[in-house]
Design a protein around this motif. Structure first.
Motif, PDB file in Angstrom:
ATOM      1  N   LEU A 195      -3.241  11.353  -6.144  1.00  0.00           N
ATOM      2  CA  LEU A 195      -3.266  11.301  -4.693  1.00  0.00           C
ATOM      3  C   LEU A 195      -1.828  11.225  -4.215  1.00  0.00           C
ATOM      4  CD1 LEU A 195      -6.203   8.860  -3.915  1.00  0.00           C
ATOM      5  CD2 LEU A 195      -6.192  11.359  -3.847  1.00  0.00           C
ATOM      6  N   MET A 196      -1.536  11.896  -3.114  1.00  0.00           N
ATOM      7  CA  MET A 196      -0.191  11.927  -2.546  1.00  0.00           C
ATOM      8  C   MET A 196      -0.171  11.094  -1.274  1.00  0.00           C
ATOM      9  SD  MET A 196       0.243  16.052  -2.942  1.00  0.00           S
ATOM     10  CE  MET A 196       1.858  16.201  -2.220  1.00  0.00           C
ATOM     11  N   CYS A 197       0.971  10.475  -0.977  1.00  0.00           N
ATOM     12  CA  CYS A 197       1.115   9.740   0.276  1.00  0.00           C
ATOM     13  C   CYS A 197       2.529   9.934   0.812  1.00  0.00           C
ATOM     14  CB  CYS A 197       0.788   8.267   0.092  1.00  0.00           C
ATOM     15  SG  CYS A 197       1.881   7.391  -1.022  1.00  0.00           S
ATOM     16  N   ASP A 198       2.683   9.709   2.102  1.00  0.00           N
ATOM     17  CA  ASP A 198       3.984   9.885   2.750  1.00  0.00           C
ATOM     18  C   ASP A 198       4.899   8.671   2.561  1.00  0.00           C
ATOM     19  OD1 ASP A 198       3.241  12.395   3.696  1.00  0.00           O
ATOM     20  OD2 ASP A 198       2.421  11.561   5.548  1.00  0.00           O
TER      21      ASP A 198
ATOM     22  N   LEU B 126       0.914   0.989  -0.832  1.00  0.00           N
ATOM     23  CA  LEU B 126       0.670  -0.070  -1.812  1.00  0.00           C
ATOM     24  C   LEU B 126       0.429  -1.409  -1.130  1.00  0.00           C
ATOM     25  CD1 LEU B 126       3.193   0.853  -4.640  1.00  0.00           C
ATOM     26  CD2 LEU B 126       0.715   1.249  -4.562  1.00  0.00           C
ATOM     27  N   ASP B 127       1.160  -1.698  -0.044  1.00  0.00           N
ATOM     28  CA  ASP B 127       0.917  -2.930   0.719  1.00  0.00           C
ATOM     29  C   ASP B 127      -0.512  -2.953   1.248  1.00  0.00           C
ATOM     30  OD1 ASP B 127       3.503  -3.818   0.267  1.00  0.00           O
ATOM     31  OD2 ASP B 127       4.241  -3.224   2.261  1.00  0.00           O
ATOM     32  N   GLU B 128      -0.968  -1.813   1.750  1.00  0.00           N
ATOM     33  CA  GLU B 128      -2.338  -1.712   2.266  1.00  0.00           C
ATOM     34  C   GLU B 128      -3.353  -1.930   1.147  1.00  0.00           C
ATOM     35  OE1 GLU B 128      -4.968   1.823   4.186  1.00  0.00           O
ATOM     36  OE2 GLU B 128      -2.939   1.564   5.012  1.00  0.00           O
ATOM     37  N   PHE B 129      -3.122  -1.315  -0.003  1.00  0.00           N
ATOM     38  CA  PHE B 129      -4.029  -1.497  -1.136  1.00  0.00           C
ATOM     39  C   PHE B 129      -4.060  -2.958  -1.578  1.00  0.00           C
ATOM     40  CE2 PHE B 129      -3.702   3.141  -2.749  1.00  0.00           C
ATOM     41  CZ  PHE B 129      -4.832   3.489  -2.027  1.00  0.00           C
ATOM     42  N   ARG B 130      -2.898  -3.564  -1.724  1.00  0.00           N
ATOM     43  CA  ARG B 130      -2.843  -4.972  -2.165  1.00  0.00           C
ATOM     44  C   ARG B 130      -3.585  -5.880  -1.196  1.00  0.00           C
ATOM     45  NH1 ARG B 130       2.840  -3.502  -3.567  1.00  0.00           N
ATOM     46  NH2 ARG B 130       2.920  -3.371  -5.834  1.00  0.00           N
TER      47      ARG B 130
ATOM     48  N   THR C   8       3.224   5.775  -9.134  1.00  0.00           N
ATOM     49  CA  THR C   8       2.562   4.535  -9.536  1.00  0.00           C
ATOM     50  C   THR C   8       1.092   4.860  -9.799  1.00  0.00           C
ATOM     51  OG1 THR C   8       2.250   2.186  -9.002  1.00  0.00           O
ATOM     52  CG2 THR C   8       1.995   3.760  -7.195  1.00  0.00           C
ATOM     53  N   ALA C   9       0.279   3.839  -9.958  1.00  0.00           N
ATOM     54  CA  ALA C   9      -1.161   4.035 -10.124  1.00  0.00           C
ATOM     55  C   ALA C   9      -1.885   2.781  -9.670  1.00  0.00           C
ATOM     56  CB  ALA C   9      -1.510   4.347 -11.580  1.00  0.00           C
TER      57      ALA C   9
ATOM     58  N   PRO D 220      -3.604   7.785 -10.422  1.00  0.00           N
ATOM     59  CA  PRO D 220      -2.181   7.940 -10.102  1.00  0.00           C
ATOM     60  C   PRO D 220      -1.967   8.279  -8.618  1.00  0.00           C
ATOM     61  CG  PRO D 220      -2.770   9.233 -12.043  1.00  0.00           C
ATOM     62  CD  PRO D 220      -4.045   8.777 -11.406  1.00  0.00           C
ATOM     63  N   LEU D 221      -0.885   7.782  -8.112  1.00  0.00           N
ATOM     64  CA  LEU D 221      -0.526   7.958  -6.708  1.00  0.00           C
ATOM     65  C   LEU D 221       0.972   8.205  -6.649  1.00  0.00           C
ATOM     66  CD1 LEU D 221      -1.527   7.423  -3.688  1.00  0.00           C
ATOM     67  CD2 LEU D 221      -0.725   5.096  -4.053  1.00  0.00           C
TER      68      LEU D 221
END
Length: 116
Positions: free
Chosen positions: A61-64, A70-74, A93-94, A104-105
């Motif tokens: 997955l790609m992100c800007d 990652l903060d949102e995921f955590r 990362t993943a 993977p991201l």
């Protein structure tokens, strides 16, 4: 004419991973019958890399903004499984899916084709 691409993620706990894709990633989807959810993906691109080993496929997955994602995921309790590594092509990362698999991201630093 090719009208799209269909990605399959094999899982040892498909129901939990489907819930993750729906609830954590927020991808809308349809029930293709019997609870088989198929999700709409963000714009995508495909690359073909050379290999000396057997052919294989990867899904990222790609992100800007990797740090913000990652903060949102955590904040949602998602485990980040790899420290961010700086590659010449992007920041990688993943995260852990509920099944235990890694997803993977990355934040690309290369030109992207998905918006052409």
């Amino acid at each position: 004419m090719i009208s799209g691409a269909h990605v399959i993620v094999y899982s040892q706990d498909a129901e939990k991973d489907r819930a993750f894709i729906r609830d954590v990633l927020g991808f809308p989807g349809v029930d293709a019958g019997g609870g088989w959810l198929v999700f709409k993906l963000p714009p995508a691109e495909v690359a073909v890399h050379p290999t000396d080993g057997p052919p294989r496929h990867e899904f990222y997955l790609m992100c800007d903004d990797l740090d913000a994602q990652l903060d949102e995921f955590r904040a949602q309790g998602v485990e980040v499984t790899r420290p961010v590594s700086e590659q010449r092509w992007g920041r990688l990362t993943a995260v852990r899916l509920p099944s235990g698999a890694e997803l993977p991201l990355y934040q690309p630093l290369h030109p992207v084709a998905h918006s052409l």
